[in-house]
Design a protein around this motif. Structure first.
Motif, PDB file in Angstrom:
ATOM      1  N   ALA A  63       0.856  -1.186   0.000  1.00 38.77           N
ATOM      2  CA  ALA A  63       0.000   0.000   0.000  1.00 38.77           C
ATOM      3  C   ALA A  63       0.894   1.239   0.000  1.00 38.77           C
ATOM      4  O   ALA A  63       1.986   1.228   0.559  1.00 38.77           O
ATOM      5  N   ILE A  64       0.407   2.285  -0.625  1.00 40.23           N
ATOM      6  CA  ILE A  64       1.224   3.509  -0.753  1.00 40.23           C
ATOM      7  C   ILE A  64       0.366   4.745  -0.525  1.00 40.23           C
ATOM      8  O   ILE A  64      -0.779   4.789  -0.980  1.00 40.23           O
ATOM      9  N   THR A  65       0.922   5.741   0.154  1.00 36.14           N
ATOM     10  CA  THR A  65       0.300   7.070   0.142  1.00 36.14           C
ATOM     11  C   THR A  65       1.418   8.092  -0.047  1.00 36.14           C
ATOM     12  O   THR A  65       2.565   7.842   0.329  1.00 36.14           O
ATOM     13  N   THR A  66       1.055   9.226  -0.588  1.00 37.71           N
ATOM     14  CA  THR A  66       2.103  10.232  -0.797  1.00 37.71           C
ATOM     15  C   THR A  66       1.640  11.602  -0.312  1.00 37.71           C
ATOM     16  O   THR A  66       0.439  11.877  -0.270  1.00 37.71           O
ATOM     17  N   SER A  67       2.598  12.438   0.062  1.00 32.93           N
ATOM     18  CA  SER A  67       2.321  13.852   0.304  1.00 32.93           C
ATOM     19  C   SER A  67       3.350  14.602  -0.543  1.00 32.93           C
ATOM     20  O   SER A  67       4.085  13.976  -1.299  1.00 32.93           O
ATOM     21  N   GLU A  68       3.428  15.907  -0.371  1.00 28.33           N
ATOM     22  CA  GLU A  68       4.308  16.654  -1.260  1.00 28.33           C
ATOM     23  C   GLU A  68       5.781  16.243  -1.100  1.00 28.33           C
ATOM     24  O   GLU A  68       6.489  16.098  -2.086  1.00 28.33           O
ATOM     25  N   ILE A  69       6.212  16.033   0.138  1.00 31.29           N
ATOM     26  CA  ILE A  69       7.640  15.706   0.281  1.00 31.29           C
ATOM     27  C   ILE A  69       7.891  14.332   0.908  1.00 31.29           C
ATOM     28  O   ILE A  69       9.006  14.021   1.305  1.00 31.29           O
ATOM     29  N   SER A  70       6.861  13.513   0.996  1.00 32.58           N
ATOM     30  CA  SER A  70       7.129  12.180   1.527  1.00 32.58           C
ATOM     31  C   SER A  70       6.211  11.120   0.935  1.00 32.58           C
ATOM     32  O   SER A  70       5.134  11.414   0.415  1.00 32.58           O
ATOM     33  N   VAL A  71       6.686   9.910   1.035  1.00 36.52           N
ATOM     34  CA  VAL A  71       5.937   8.751   0.559  1.00 36.52           C
ATOM     35  C   VAL A  71       5.945   7.737   1.692  1.00 36.52           C
ATOM     36  O   VAL A  71       6.988   7.506   2.302  1.00 36.52           O
ATOM     37  N   SER A  72       4.783   7.142   1.960  1.00 36.34           N
ATOM     38  CA  SER A  72       4.738   6.055   2.938  1.00 36.34           C
ATOM     39  C   SER A  72       4.289   4.810   2.220  1.00 36.34           C
ATOM     40  O   SER A  72       3.373   4.852   1.398  1.00 36.34           O
ATOM     41  N   LEU A  73       4.920   3.701   2.539  1.00 35.30           N
ATOM     42  CA  LEU A  73       4.503   2.467   1.901  1.00 35.30           C
ATOM     43  C   LEU A  73       4.661   1.293   2.847  1.00 35.30           C
ATOM     44  O   LEU A  73       5.427   1.363   3.815  1.00 35.30           O
ATOM     45  N   THR A  74       3.913   0.246   2.576  1.00 38.42           N
ATOM     46  CA  THR A  74       3.985  -0.912   3.480  1.00 38.42           C
ATOM     47  C   THR A  74       4.710  -2.071   2.802  1.00 38.42           C
ATOM     48  O   THR A  74       4.607  -2.279   1.599  1.00 38.42           O
ATOM     49  N   LEU A  75       5.434  -2.814   3.650  1.00 39.12           N
ATOM     50  CA  LEU A  75       6.180  -3.995   3.207  1.00 39.12           C
ATOM     51  C   LEU A  75       5.960  -5.100   4.226  1.00 39.12           C
ATOM     52  O   LEU A  75       5.614  -4.823   5.380  1.00 39.12           O
ATOM     53  N   GLU A  76       6.215  -6.323   3.833  1.00 40.15           N
ATOM     54  CA  GLU A  76       6.273  -7.416   4.802  1.00 40.15           C
ATOM     55  C   GLU A  76       7.478  -7.155   5.700  1.00 40.15           C
ATOM     56  O   GLU A  76       8.509  -6.691   5.209  1.00 40.15           O
ATOM     57  N   ASP A  77       7.387  -7.475   6.993  1.00 36.12           N
ATOM     58  CA  ASP A  77       8.522  -7.129   7.862  1.00 36.12           C
ATOM     59  C   ASP A  77       9.794  -7.902   7.504  1.00 36.12           C
ATOM     60  O   ASP A  77      10.892  -7.463   7.793  1.00 36.12           O
ATOM     61  N   SER A  78       9.644  -9.033   6.815  1.00 37.75           N
ATOM     62  CA  SER A  78      10.841  -9.794   6.431  1.00 37.75           C
ATOM     63  C   SER A  78      11.740  -8.993   5.489  1.00 37.75           C
ATOM     64  O   SER A  78      12.951  -9.238   5.417  1.00 37.75           O
ATOM     65  N   ALA A  79      11.160  -7.999   4.804  1.00 39.08           N
ATOM     66  CA  ALA A  79      11.964  -7.185   3.883  1.00 39.08           C
ATOM     67  C   ALA A  79      13.059  -6.434   4.638  1.00 39.08           C
ATOM     68  O   ALA A  79      14.111  -6.113   4.075  1.00 39.08           O
ATOM     69  N   LEU A  80      12.831  -6.159   5.941  1.00 38.09           N
ATOM     70  CA  LEU A  80      13.827  -5.402   6.709  1.00 38.09           C
ATOM     71  C   LEU A  80      15.084  -6.213   6.999  1.00 38.09           C
ATOM     72  O   LEU A  80      16.115  -5.658   7.379  1.00 38.09           O
ATOM     73  N   LEU A  81      14.978  -7.533   6.827  1.00 44.10           N
ATOM     74  CA  LEU A  81      16.166  -8.359   7.026  1.00 44.10           C
ATOM     75  C   LEU A  81      17.237  -7.966   6.013  1.00 44.10           C
ATOM     76  O   LEU A  81      18.423  -8.167   6.223  1.00 44.10           O
ATOM     77  N   ASN A  82      16.782  -7.403   4.930  1.00 38.50           N
ATOM     78  CA  ASN A  82      17.690  -6.974   3.889  1.00 38.50           C
ATOM     79  C   ASN A  82      18.186  -5.549   4.194  1.00 38.50           C
ATOM     80  O   ASN A  82      17.549  -4.573   3.837  1.00 38.50           O
ATOM     81  N   LYS A  83      19.330  -5.481   4.873  1.00 35.09           N
ATOM     82  CA  LYS A  83      19.836  -4.171   5.317  1.00 35.09           C
ATOM     83  C   LYS A  83      20.199  -3.268   4.130  1.00 35.09           C
ATOM     84  O   LYS A  83      20.067  -2.056   4.197  1.00 35.09           O
ATOM     85  N   ARG A  84      20.628  -3.893   3.035  1.00 34.54           N
ATOM     86  CA  ARG A  84      21.019  -3.106   1.853  1.00 34.54           C
ATOM     87  C   ARG A  84      19.852  -2.308   1.298  1.00 34.54           C
ATOM     88  O   ARG A  84      20.021  -1.217   0.762  1.00 34.54           O
ATOM     89  N   LEU A  85      18.647  -2.858   1.464  1.00 34.39           N
ATOM     90  CA  LEU A  85      17.462  -2.167   0.955  1.00 34.39           C
ATOM     91  C   LEU A  85      17.360  -0.782   1.599  1.00 34.39           C
ATOM     92  O   LEU A  85      17.240   0.236   0.910  1.00 34.39           O
ATOM     93  N   LEU A  86      17.435  -0.759   2.938  1.00 33.63           N
ATOM     94  CA  LEU A  86      17.307   0.525   3.637  1.00 33.63           C
ATOM     95  C   LEU A  86      18.481   1.459   3.304  1.00 33.63           C
ATOM     96  O   LEU A  86      18.301   2.658   3.107  1.00 33.63           O
ATOM     97  N   GLN A  87      19.677   0.860   3.209  1.00 34.78           N
ATOM     98  CA  GLN A  87      20.838   1.691   2.839  1.00 34.78           C
ATOM     99  C   GLN A  87      20.631   2.338   1.474  1.00 34.78           C
ATOM    100  O   GLN A  87      20.854   3.531   1.289  1.00 34.78           O
ATOM    101  N   ASP A  88      20.180   1.534   0.533  1.00 34.69           N
ATOM    102  CA  ASP A  88      19.997   2.061  -0.829  1.00 34.69           C
ATOM    103  C   ASP A  88      18.921   3.143  -0.864  1.00 34.69           C
ATOM    104  O   ASP A  88      19.049   4.140  -1.570  1.00 34.69           O
ATOM    105  N   LEU A  89      17.855   2.944  -0.063  1.00 33.54           N
ATOM    106  CA  LEU A  89      16.795   3.955  -0.041  1.00 33.54           C
ATOM    107  C   LEU A  89      17.304   5.254   0.574  1.00 33.54           C
ATOM    108  O   LEU A  89      16.920   6.346   0.146  1.00 33.54           O
ATOM    109  N   SER A  90      18.181   5.116   1.577  1.00 32.97           N
ATOM    110  CA  SER A  90      18.604   6.333   2.275  1.00 32.97           C
ATOM    111  C   SER A  90      19.523   7.208   1.420  1.00 32.97           C
ATOM    112  O   SER A  90      19.847   8.325   1.794  1.00 32.97           O
TER     113      SER A  90
END
Ligand code: ASP
Ligand code: MG
Length: 454
Positions: free
Chosen positions: A352-379
Motif C-alpha cells: 500500500a502507498i500514500t504520498t504527500s508533497e515531500i514524503s511517501v509512505s509504503l507498506t512492506l512485509e517485515d521480512s523485507a527489513l532483514l535486507n539491510k542493503r534495501l534501507l541503505q539504498d533507499l537512504s
C-alpha cells in the motif's frame, strides 16, 4: 460432455492414510481428471529443517529427521497397502532424500537449488501414496479407470529463481498439450505433485511456500480444464478469519476480482497467484473441505449473482510502514521512479502507498527489513523511517470507491482505534488501512459486526 476437473488437495488432506482415502473418494466423486497433491502435512517443514540441520553439520539430528520422514511415509504406505512397484518407488525417493542430505552435510552448503530438490521430495512421496488411494477409490466406484502417476516436472516449466521460481505459463500450456492432453481425453486419472517444477535444463524448482494451489491452476490452464477445485481443511473462503471472529461464515460465491484482492491481502485459503491462470482461461474455482465435502464450499467465478458492498475482511500482519521524506521531492519529478527502482532491484514488493508533497509512505512485509542493503539504498535518496508491528486491514467488496458514506461507516465502526494509513481509490474492490498490530483483531470484529453480521 463431462466437465474436465482438476482437483488439488492440500497437506492436511494428505495427513494420513484415512485423509488420503477421504480425499481420493472426493476426487473420484467429482470425476477429477487430474489430481494435484501437496506434501503430507508437516513434511515440507521437516525437509527444510533437514536441509538446515545437515548444513550446520549435525548428522545424527539429520538422520533422526530422515527417519521421521521415512517412517511417516512408509507407515501411510503400509496402511494403504501400496503395490510392490509403489514401494520400490517410495524407497527410491527416500534414498534420494538421504543422498541429498548427506551431500549438504558433507559440503556444509544448502543452496536454494539444493533446498528446492530436497523440498520437492515431499510432493513426490505423497503423490506416490495418493496414487494408491486414488485407484482404490475408483475401484470402490466400480470404475475401471486406471490411475497414472505423473511427474509435474515434465510440464511445469519455470525459470531458475530457486525457492520461488517464476512459472513459464506459455511453455507450461504447450507442454501440457503435448505431453498430458491425451491423458485427459483418454480414460485415465492423473496424479501429480503441486509446488514443484523444473527449468529448461531439468533442474528441480519450487514455486514458493503454499505453491501447490498455483501449480494446480497452471495445470488447469494448460489442460483447458472446465473446473479447478482446491480442497483444504476449511469449508471454503470465509467472510473473515474464524479464529478471530466466531461469526465468520463461508462465502458461497465470490468474483475473481474480489477473491484476488482477498488472497493478496491476507486470506490464507488460496495462494495469491492461484487465480491468475483461472482468470486468463475463465475457469471457475471451487474451494471446499475434503473433510466435509458435503458442505457448500465457495465458488470463485467471473460473474456472480450478488455484489455486496463488503463481502469479506482480510488482514495481513507483520507489516512495516516505511516513510521516505526529502525536500527534493518538492516540485520535482522522477523521485518515485528512483525509489521504486530500489524496491525492484531488491525484489521487494510494496503493498500500500500514500504520498504527500515531500514524503511517501509504503507498506512492506517485515521480512523485507532483514535486507539491510534495501534501507541503505533507499537512504541515498531520502530520510528513511520505519514503524513495525502494524497490521493491514482490508475491506473487500464492490463499488467501494463509489459509495457515499462508506468511510463514515468504517470509522464509526472502528471507533477509537487509531488508523495509521489509508488506501482508497485504486480499486473499487478494496479499502485498506493500517492499525497497530495489537488492535487488529478488535478492528476486524467490529467491522464484521457492522458490515457482515447485520
Ligand atoms: N508443500 C508445500 C508447502 O508446504 C506446498 C503446498 O503445500 O502448497 O509450502
Ligand atoms: Mg495451501
Amino acid at each position: 460432455m463431462v466437465s474436465q476437473v482438476v482437483s488439488k488437495f492440500g497437506g492436511t488432506s494428505m495427513g494420513d492414510a484415512d485423509c488420503m482415502r477421504r480425499s481420493a473418494e472426493v476426487a473420484a466423486q467429482r470425476n477429477s481428471r487430474l489430481v494435484v497433491v501437496s506434501a503430507t502435512s508437516g513434511t515440507t517443514n521437516d525437509l527444510i529443517l533437514l536441509g538446515k540441520t545437515a548444513q550446520s553439520g549435525q548428522w545424527p539430528e539429520s538422520e533422526a529427521l530422515l527417519q521421521k520422514i521415512r517412517s511417516r511415509h512408509e507407515g501411510i504406505g503400509n496402511d494403504l497397502g501400496i503395490t510392490s512397484e509403489q514401494k520400490a518407488r517410495l524407497a527410491e525417493v527416500l534414498e534420494e532424500a538421504e543422498s541429498i542430505a548427506r551431500g549438504i552435510f558433507l559440503l556444509r552448503d544448502c543452496s536454494l537449488k539444493a533446498m528446492d530438490t530436497l523440498m520437492s521430495l515431499g510432493e513426490r512421496l505423497s503423490s506416490i501414496l495418493f496414487s494408491k488411494a486414488m485407484s482404490e477409490a475408483l475401484k470402490n466406484k466400480s470404475a475401471t479407470t486406471p490411475v497414472r502417476w505423473l511427474d509435474a516436472r515434465e510440464v511445469l516449466r519455470t525459470d531458475d529463481q530457486f525457492g520461488k521460481a517464476k512459472a513459464a505459463t506459455e511453455e507450461i500450456s504447450k507442454l501440457c498439450r503435448e505431453k498430458w492432453a491425451d491423458l485427459i481425453q483418454a480414460q485415465a486419472v492423473g496424479v501429480t505433485q503441486g509446488f514443484i517444477g523444473s527449468t529448461e535444463e531439468g533442474a528441480t524448482t519450487t514455486l514458493g511456500r503454499g505453491g501447490s494451489d498455483y501449480s494446480a491452476a497452471l495445470l488447469a490452464e494448460g489442460l483447458s480444464a472446465d473446473i479447478l477445485e482446491i480442497w483444504t481443511d476449511v469449508p471454503g473462503i470465509a467472510t473473515t478469519d474464524p479464529r478471530i471472529c466466531s461469526l465468520a461464515k463461508p462465502i458461497e460465491e465470490i468474483s475473481f476480482k474480489e477473491a484476488s484482492e482477498l488472497a493478496t491481502f491476507g486470506a490464507k485459503v488460496l495462494h495469491p497467484a492461484t487465480l491468475l491462470p483461472a482468470i486468463r482461461r475463465n475457469i471457475p474455482v471451487f474451494v471446499g473441505s475434503s473433510f466435509d465435502a458435503g458442505q457448500r464450499g465457495t465458488w470463485v467465478r467471473r460473474e456472480v449473482k450478488e455484489a455486496p458492498l463488503i463481502r469479506a475482511l482480510a488482514l495481513r500482519r507483520k507489516q512495516v510502514l516505511v516513510t521516505l521524506s526529502t525536500p527534493e521531492m518538492l516540485h520535482a519529478h522522477g523521485f518515485l521512479a528512483k525509489i521504486f527502482r530500489v524496491f525492484d532491484d531488491h525484489k521487494v514488493s510494496v503493498d500500500a502507498i500514500t504520498t504527500s508533497e515531500i514524503s511517501v509512505s509504503l507498506t512492506l512485509e517485515d521480512s523485507a527489513l532483514l535486507n539491510k542493503r534495501l534501507l541503505q539504498d533507499l537512504s541515498q535518496f531520502a530520510d528513511v523511517k520505519t514503524e513495525e508491528n502494524l497490521t493491514l486491514i482490508s475491506l473487500i467488496g464492490n463499488s467501494i470507491n463509489h459509495t457515499p458514506g462508506l468511510g463514515k461507516r468504517i470509522f464509526d465502526a472502528i471507533g477509537d482505534i487509531n488508523v495509521r494509513m489509508i488506501c482508497l481509490g485504486a480499486s473499487k474492490h478494496n479499502f485498506c488501512f493500517l492499525v497497530d498490530g495489537d488492535k487488529a483483531d478488535e478492528a476486524i470484529r467490529r467491522l464484521h459486526r457492522s458490515f457482515i453480521e447485520t
